[in-house]
Design an enzyme around this catalytic site. Sequence first.
Site, short mmCIF file in Angstrom:
data_model
loop_
_atom_site.label_atom_id
_atom_site.label_comp_id
_atom_site.label_asym_id
_atom_site.label_seq_id
_atom_site.Cartn_x
_atom_site.Cartn_y
_atom_site.Cartn_z
N CYS A 246 0.95 -1.14 0.08
CA CYS A 246 0.03 0.00 -0.11
C CYS A 246 0.96 1.17 -0.10
O CYS A 246 1.83 1.35 0.74
CB CYS A 246 -0.87 0.03 1.24
SG CYS A 246 -2.18 -1.33 1.19
N ARG B 136 4.46 -0.45 -4.45
CA ARG B 136 4.10 -0.99 -3.12
C ARG B 136 2.74 -1.70 -2.97
O ARG B 136 2.45 -2.42 -2.18
CB ARG B 136 3.81 0.39 -2.23
CG ARG B 136 5.13 1.24 -2.05
CD ARG B 136 4.82 2.35 -1.24
NE ARG B 136 4.69 1.97 0.10
CZ ARG B 136 5.55 1.86 0.96
NH1 ARG B 136 6.82 2.05 0.88
NH2 ARG B 136 5.32 1.50 2.34
N TRP C 261 -2.44 -3.02 -1.72
CA TRP C 261 -2.06 -4.39 -1.82
C TRP C 261 -3.13 -5.14 -0.80
O TRP C 261 -2.67 -4.76 0.52
CB TRP C 261 -0.59 -4.61 -1.45
CG TRP C 261 -0.05 -6.04 -1.63
CD1 TRP C 261 0.37 -6.50 -2.81
CD2 TRP C 261 0.17 -7.03 -0.71
NE1 TRP C 261 0.73 -7.90 -2.63
CE2 TRP C 261 0.50 -8.15 -1.28
CE3 TRP C 261 -0.38 -7.10 0.71
CZ2 TRP C 261 0.82 -9.37 -0.62
CZ3 TRP C 261 -0.15 -8.36 1.32
CH2 TRP C 261 0.44 -9.29 0.83
N ASN D 164 -1.98 2.79 5.20
CA ASN D 164 -1.03 1.58 4.99
C ASN D 164 -0.67 0.91 6.29
O ASN D 164 -0.27 1.74 7.24
CB ASN D 164 0.18 2.20 4.30
CG ASN D 164 1.30 1.26 4.36
OD1 ASN D 164 2.55 1.84 4.20
ND2 ASN D 164 1.07 0.19 4.20
N GLY D 165 -1.09 -0.44 6.42
CA GLY D 165 -0.71 -1.30 7.68
C GLY D 165 -1.91 -2.14 8.09
O GLY D 165 -2.80 -2.55 7.27
N GLU E 261 18.19 -17.65 -5.37
CA GLU E 261 17.92 -16.33 -5.83
C GLU E 261 17.48 -16.41 -7.05
O GLU E 261 16.55 -15.84 -7.77
CB GLU E 261 19.03 -15.41 -5.56
CG GLU E 261 18.97 -14.09 -6.21
CD GLU E 261 17.73 -13.27 -5.61
OE1 GLU E 261 17.07 -13.77 -4.74
OE2 GLU E 261 17.35 -12.05 -6.10
N LYS F 253 13.58 -15.22 -8.66
CA LYS F 253 13.54 -14.19 -9.65
C LYS F 253 12.72 -14.99 -10.79
O LYS F 253 11.78 -14.28 -11.25
CB LYS F 253 14.75 -13.78 -10.50
CG LYS F 253 15.81 -13.09 -9.89
CD LYS F 253 15.06 -11.47 -9.37
CE LYS F 253 14.56 -11.47 -8.41
NZ LYS F 253 14.89 -11.41 -6.99
N GLU G 13 8.92 -15.42 -9.34
CA GLU G 13 8.47 -14.10 -9.09
C GLU G 13 7.82 -13.60 -10.44
O GLU G 13 6.71 -12.77 -10.41
CB GLU G 13 9.46 -13.10 -8.50
CG GLU G 13 9.69 -13.28 -7.16
CD GLU G 13 10.87 -12.00 -6.51
OE1 GLU G 13 10.54 -11.70 -5.55
OE2 GLU G 13 11.84 -12.09 -7.29
N HIS H 111 18.45 -36.55 -3.00
CA HIS H 111 17.73 -36.71 -1.70
C HIS H 111 16.44 -36.57 -1.99
O HIS H 111 15.49 -36.39 -1.12
CB HIS H 111 18.30 -36.38 -0.65
CG HIS H 111 19.68 -36.65 -0.10
ND1 HIS H 111 19.97 -38.17 0.19
CD2 HIS H 111 20.81 -35.81 -0.32
CE1 HIS H 111 21.32 -38.15 0.37
NE2 HIS H 111 21.68 -36.62 0.34
N LYS I 197 6.56 -4.49 -3.42
CA LYS I 197 7.90 -4.41 -3.05
C LYS I 197 8.30 -4.19 -1.59
O LYS I 197 9.39 -4.72 -1.23
CB LYS I 197 8.60 -3.32 -3.95
CG LYS I 197 10.01 -3.29 -3.54
CD LYS I 197 10.66 -2.63 -5.04
CE LYS I 197 11.84 -2.86 -5.14
NZ LYS I 197 12.35 -4.25 -5.30
C1 G6P Z 1 9.36 -8.67 -0.85
C2 G6P Z 1 9.86 -8.18 -2.00
C3 G6P Z 1 11.31 -8.92 -2.31
C4 G6P Z 1 12.16 -8.65 -1.00
C5 G6P Z 1 11.30 -9.24 0.27
C6 G6P Z 1 12.18 -8.25 1.34
O1 G6P Z 1 8.86 -9.71 -0.75
O2 G6P Z 1 9.07 -8.51 -3.23
O3 G6P Z 1 11.76 -8.35 -3.29
O4 G6P Z 1 13.09 -9.42 -1.15
O5 G6P Z 1 10.07 -8.37 0.38
O6 G6P Z 1 12.27 -7.04 1.31
P1 G6P Z 1 13.30 -6.12 1.69
O7 G6P Z 1 12.69 -4.85 1.54
O8 G6P Z 1 13.18 -6.20 3.29
O9 G6P Z 1 14.68 -6.55 1.33
#
Ligand code: G6P
Length: 614
Positions: free
Chosen positions: A2, A27, A75, A101-102, A487, A491, A494, A510, A609
């Site tokens: 948000c 956001r 969101w 937001n919260g 990672e 990616k 996502e 395993h 994000k």
């Molecule tokens: C969300 C984002 C990720 C990020 C994670 C942690 O899930 O989509 O890309 O890695 O939060 O966020 P931060 O801001 O704490 O790195």
Amino acid sequence: MCGIVGYLGNKEAYPVLLKGLHRLEYRGYDSSGIALLSDSGELNIYKSKGKVSQLEELTTGKDISGTAGIAHTRWATHGEPNTENAHPHYSNSGSLALIHNGIIENYAVLKASLIEKGYVFSSDTDTEVLVQLIDYIKTSGNHSLYEAVQLALGRVIGAYAIAVIDQDSPDQIVIARKSSPLVIGIGENEYFFASDASPIVEYTNQVIYLNDDEIAVIDRNEKLKITDLKNVEKTPEVIKLELSISQLERGNYPHFMLKEIFEQPQTIADCMKGRVNLEGTNVVLSGVIDNRERFLNARRIIIVACGTSWHSGLIGEHLIENLCSIPVEVEYASEFRYRNPVIYPDDVVIAISQSGETADTLAAIELSREKGAFIYGICNVVGSSIARASHSGSYIHVGPEIGVASTKAFTGQVTVLTMLALTLAKEKGTLVQEDLTKMIRTFQKIPQQMIRILQKSGDIQEMAKIFTYARNFIYLGRGYSYPSALEGALKLKEISYIHAEGYPAAEMKHGPIALIDIEMPVVVIATNTKIYDKVISNIQEVKARCGKIIAIVSEGDEEVKKLADYYIEIPKTLECFGPLLAAIPLQLLAYHIAVNKGRDVDQPRNLAKSVTVE
Ligand code: G6P
């Protein structure tokens, strides 16, 4: 998670708010809305499901006049993403509108008592409770808007950044924060506020970051007033913003994600600047030097983070244990906070967060602080909550990251963790100067080497075509490359929505090996490391079951290239710097596959994000 934005001044509010919403869309982007106090004194509220562009369509031809307004991009947490649940929410009286937001945790109890008093709710959200509560307090107690907000917040449990606009007080907007970010921009006879500075930067560089439990009254005719919930007046610190508009724009790139991938040679060089000397003989991370004794006497280091930042933490664990011989544990902040962890006062807790606002990471910090640990924050967003909640720390200085999938922030975090390990190794004497110099000089080459990898984007784009319709992917790596595999898989899932899992290569036998058949692409990070031969055995195991190997190999490699169905060469470096280089082809592969699939790369479904709720 948000985004909120607001304006009060002499300009038309609508264009400022709309542009602000676009900037904050990273956001959350499942619905959005706007409330304006119109020139004729009406409170006009427009809300729409979907992205901000749909709100824009909705407002075409409507009354969007007014020099005061608030806007929100959502969101969803409580209530599905639809128009009713979109913000702003408005009071039954019709005079108040509120954005939030919260999360209001005790919303159910408050809602029940308001329903008893005759309030009718039109949404499923926790937020609507707050606007009705403010309305009730204001009307029943004959309070001012500020007093009503203050009293209402005293009854709320949870996290919030809110803004309230009132048809009866058209010259005012009241805003407040607890655990969710809120920044005020101060212009000439005008005020802006938002969840971050991106909607503000083109109008003013003078900002105030509101602290937890503070309320601000923004008034056309009065000086900005900031108090706490007990009415004690606060003297705000006005800070100069270090942010430029070009950093917030996509330029000629089709997506922010691609722009951010290509920025990495520069962002890594920026991150090293002033910390690694030009001769390549010394690395100084001032936050570590200033707290030298805390680090040197640390019983252990605990790294807490979420998502991509957790992956960089895993690389940090290897770096610190290998170079400094200090035991390191890496924890998901969300698990750590709820499992009564053993934390000693001589522990150092490193919190890693791009946004600096992740609710679980913040909670892990609070818990560790209570137990007396020293908190070191590694953040990107200057002035963010985690940066402020830490005792000390280092910024990664990679500039705003707007693509929801993290790229340059990941390599920035790994760069800071590398510098932290090198600084500490020197202070602790676990690395002699000769070895340190050799390492630093190799480290300094990373940005140039990244440029060479980026030149292969076209080849990776071609390769991506072959795998666009794969339904699953496995990513394998060992040692430093295992977090890279995690990672890489993250990616891909996502942004392309293809199911992908990362594994330590030897663990494959395993369980995951059961999944391997002719349709399974397996990405293996098989660069020159001390366990190169072992990785080759793991590749053989995949080949024997007809899996398709995409290998990331070091330049000059002969063996893996022969075995792999496809390969991407990256320059040679020391094993401990490998993740910085391996990240780039993995990011590009995910990006090109997602583009081929027609995905919304910068704003993938269901994600946000900045995750400011737990
Ligand atoms: C969300 C984002 C990720 C990020 C994670 C942690 O899930 O989509 O890309 O890695 O939060 O966020 P931060 O801001 O704490 O790195």
